[in-house]
Design a protein around this motif. Structure first.
Motif, short mmCIF file in Angstrom:
data_model
loop_
_atom_site.label_atom_id
_atom_site.label_comp_id
_atom_site.label_asym_id
_atom_site.label_seq_id
_atom_site.Cartn_x
_atom_site.Cartn_y
_atom_site.Cartn_z
N ALA A 271 0.84 -1.20 0.00
CA ALA A 271 0.00 0.00 0.00
C ALA A 271 0.88 1.25 0.00
CB ALA A 271 -0.92 0.00 1.22
N LYS A 272 0.31 2.37 -0.46
CA LYS A 272 1.04 3.63 -0.47
C LYS A 272 1.18 4.18 0.94
CE LYS A 272 1.47 3.94 -4.97
NZ LYS A 272 2.78 3.88 -5.63
N ILE A 273 2.25 4.92 1.16
CA ILE A 273 2.49 5.52 2.47
C ILE A 273 1.33 6.43 2.89
CG2 ILE A 273 3.91 7.30 3.60
CD1 ILE A 273 6.35 5.90 2.57
N GLU A 274 0.69 7.09 1.90
CA GLU A 274 -0.41 7.99 2.23
C GLU A 274 -1.54 7.27 2.95
OE1 GLU A 274 1.09 7.93 -0.79
OE2 GLU A 274 2.20 9.78 -0.43
N GLU A 275 -1.74 5.97 2.62
CA GLU A 275 -2.78 5.20 3.29
C GLU A 275 -2.45 5.02 4.76
OE1 GLU A 275 -4.39 1.78 1.04
OE2 GLU A 275 -2.98 2.36 -0.54
N ALA A 276 -1.16 4.85 5.05
CA ALA A 276 -0.74 4.75 6.45
C ALA A 276 -0.94 6.08 7.17
CB ALA A 276 0.73 4.32 6.54
N PHE A 277 -0.62 7.21 6.46
CA PHE A 277 -0.85 8.54 7.04
C PHE A 277 -2.31 8.67 7.49
CE2 PHE A 277 2.63 10.68 4.28
CZ PHE A 277 3.59 10.35 5.23
N GLN A 278 -3.23 8.27 6.61
CA GLN A 278 -4.65 8.44 6.90
C GLN A 278 -5.07 7.64 8.14
OE1 GLN A 278 -7.26 8.20 3.33
NE2 GLN A 278 -5.35 8.18 2.18
N LEU A 279 -4.60 6.40 8.24
CA LEU A 279 -4.96 5.58 9.40
C LEU A 279 -4.30 6.09 10.68
CD1 LEU A 279 -4.95 1.94 7.98
CD2 LEU A 279 -6.91 3.26 8.78
N LEU A 280 -3.05 6.53 10.56
CA LEU A 280 -2.34 7.01 11.76
C LEU A 280 -2.88 8.36 12.24
CD1 LEU A 280 1.29 5.93 10.86
CD2 LEU A 280 -0.14 5.02 12.70
N ALA A 281 -3.68 9.01 11.44
CA ALA A 281 -4.37 10.21 11.92
C ALA A 281 -5.47 9.84 12.92
CB ALA A 281 -4.98 10.98 10.74
N GLN A 282 -5.92 8.57 12.86
CA GLN A 282 -7.00 8.13 13.73
C GLN A 282 -6.55 7.15 14.80
OE1 GLN A 282 -10.53 6.95 11.28
NE2 GLN A 282 -9.20 7.45 9.55
N TYR A 283 -5.46 6.43 14.53
CA TYR A 283 -5.00 5.39 15.46
C TYR A 283 -3.53 5.60 15.80
CZ TYR A 283 -9.21 3.10 13.65
OH TYR A 283 -10.49 2.82 13.28
N ASP A 284 -3.16 5.24 17.03
CA ASP A 284 -1.76 5.36 17.43
C ASP A 284 -0.89 4.29 16.79
OD1 ASP A 284 -2.14 7.57 19.07
OD2 ASP A 284 -2.71 6.33 20.79
N MET A 285 -1.51 3.16 16.42
CA MET A 285 -0.74 2.05 15.85
C MET A 285 -1.59 1.33 14.82
SD MET A 285 0.77 -1.35 17.70
CE MET A 285 -0.78 -2.24 17.54
N ILE A 286 -0.94 0.85 13.74
CA ILE A 286 -1.59 -0.02 12.76
C ILE A 286 -0.69 -1.22 12.51
CG2 ILE A 286 -2.85 1.88 11.69
CD1 ILE A 286 -0.85 1.87 9.41
N THR A 287 -1.25 -2.24 11.86
CA THR A 287 -0.50 -3.45 11.54
C THR A 287 -0.16 -3.47 10.05
OG1 THR A 287 -1.57 -4.70 13.30
CG2 THR A 287 -0.54 -5.97 11.53
N ILE A 288 1.10 -3.79 9.75
CA ILE A 288 1.54 -3.94 8.36
C ILE A 288 1.83 -5.41 8.10
CG2 ILE A 288 3.23 -3.25 6.62
CD1 ILE A 288 1.49 -0.96 7.75
#
Length: 318
Positions: A271-288
């Motif tokens: 996935a593009k980094i921008e997708e991680a930006f969007q999720l990290l705006a809402q969550y402190d941590m995501i899974t890759i």
């Protein structure tokens, strides 16, 4: 809440904004974006009459903006600049209190408002309100610039590239803070940026301008999935499609136990980094999930800051 109806702005023979029409809803985060010189800042400044329009109408709460006394209108529309423009000889409290004082607020109400706003952006009132601007970091000064615009509780906030002069880590943190702040205050925000990643992260809707005309107004998701024409595709392609994938962040991450990632949002490493930006705006941590090995990785906000900082120092980050 705000309506542009066939609005044009000319400077002599040059047309900066050309027959623009759109609505901005109450409580909406509306982003103006486009190439340099496309008319986005001119469009923003016409809302509070810092720039006068040539033709057409702009309505605020169903009433032409020309019907409002100009100074009262500007008191009721907060304005945040890239150049923060805090008064250097005044304390932080005095800077924030300017509009409330003009509106004849009591000293007690001003004191309470200053403390509330500083707390809202994580600046302890006792520690910061009697400091001068040069005693604060760039990010702290920008936070003060934002809450100064909120001081008299205006229904509308205009923001003209407020984070563009900051380093990537400070910018990312302030974007997160603004998202959280908007959840609390639910103001109508009109935000100018040249950064499509910032627009996608922050905006409820995005207005892409080109040569003073509107090319597309849509949600971030629809911009990505349904670009309206070749210009929109090209603009997005220049700024999004050639950007790196999340795989480039993996060297900075730790492998995660499966049990620790079951309740977190998940993205593939392709996935593009921008997708991680969007999720990290809402969550402190995501899974890759690494697509080849199927290993799980934890991506925290601080990991993204580390990545951005290293890329920026290496001259790679665009």
């Amino acid at each position: 809440m705000i309506e542009f109806k066939n609005v044009t702005k000319r400077y002599g023979e040059k047309t900066a904004v050309d027959d623009v029409s759109f609505n901005i809803e109450q409580g909406e985060f509306f982003v103006l974006i486009g190439p340099s010189g496309c008319g986005k800042t001119t469009t923003l400044k016409m809302i509070n009459r810092l720039i006068s329009l040539t033709n057409g109408y702009i309505y605020f709460n169903c009433k032409p903006i020309s019907d409002y006394p100009i100074y009262e209108m500007r008191w009721d529309i907060g304005y945040v600049l890239q150049q923060i423009a805090l008064f250097p000889h005044m304390t932080i409290k005095e800077n924030i209190a300017q509009v409330p004082q003009m509106k004849k607020w009591s000293e007690q109400d001003i004191e309470q408002r200053v403390d509330t706003l500083l707390d809202m952006v994580g600046l302890t009132p006792e520690q910061f309100k009697y400091r001068k601007p040069d005693e604060l970091s760039g990010g702290q000064r920008q936070r003060v610039g934002v809450i100064r615009a909120l001081a008299a509780d205006p229904p509308v906030i205009l923001m003209d590239e407020p984070f563009s002069a900051l380093d990537p880590i400070s910018r990312e943190k302030l974007q997160d803070d603004l998202i959280e702040l908007q959840r609390k205050i639910k103001k109508t925000i009109v935000f100018v940026t040249h950064d499509i990643q910032e627009a996608i992260k922050l905006g409820d809707r995005i207005c892409l301008l080109n040569d003073g005309r509107v090319e597309q107004i849509d949600t971030p998701e629809n911009f990505m999935k349904h670009p309206k024409n070749d210009f929109v595709k090209q603009f997005l392609g220049q700024h999004i499609q050639t950007s790196p994938t999340i795989a480039s962040i993996l060297p900075y991450l730790s492998e995660a136990e499966v049990s620790s990632v079951t309740n977190t949002p998940t993205l593939k490493s392709t996935a593009k980094i921008e997708e991680a930006f969007q999720l990290l705006a809402q969550y402190d941590m995501i899974t890759i999930i690494e697509t080849e090995s199927k290993k799980n990785y934890q991506l925290h906000r601080k990991d993204m800051f580390t990545y951005l900082n290293k890329q920026n120092k290496g001259g790679v980050l665009q």
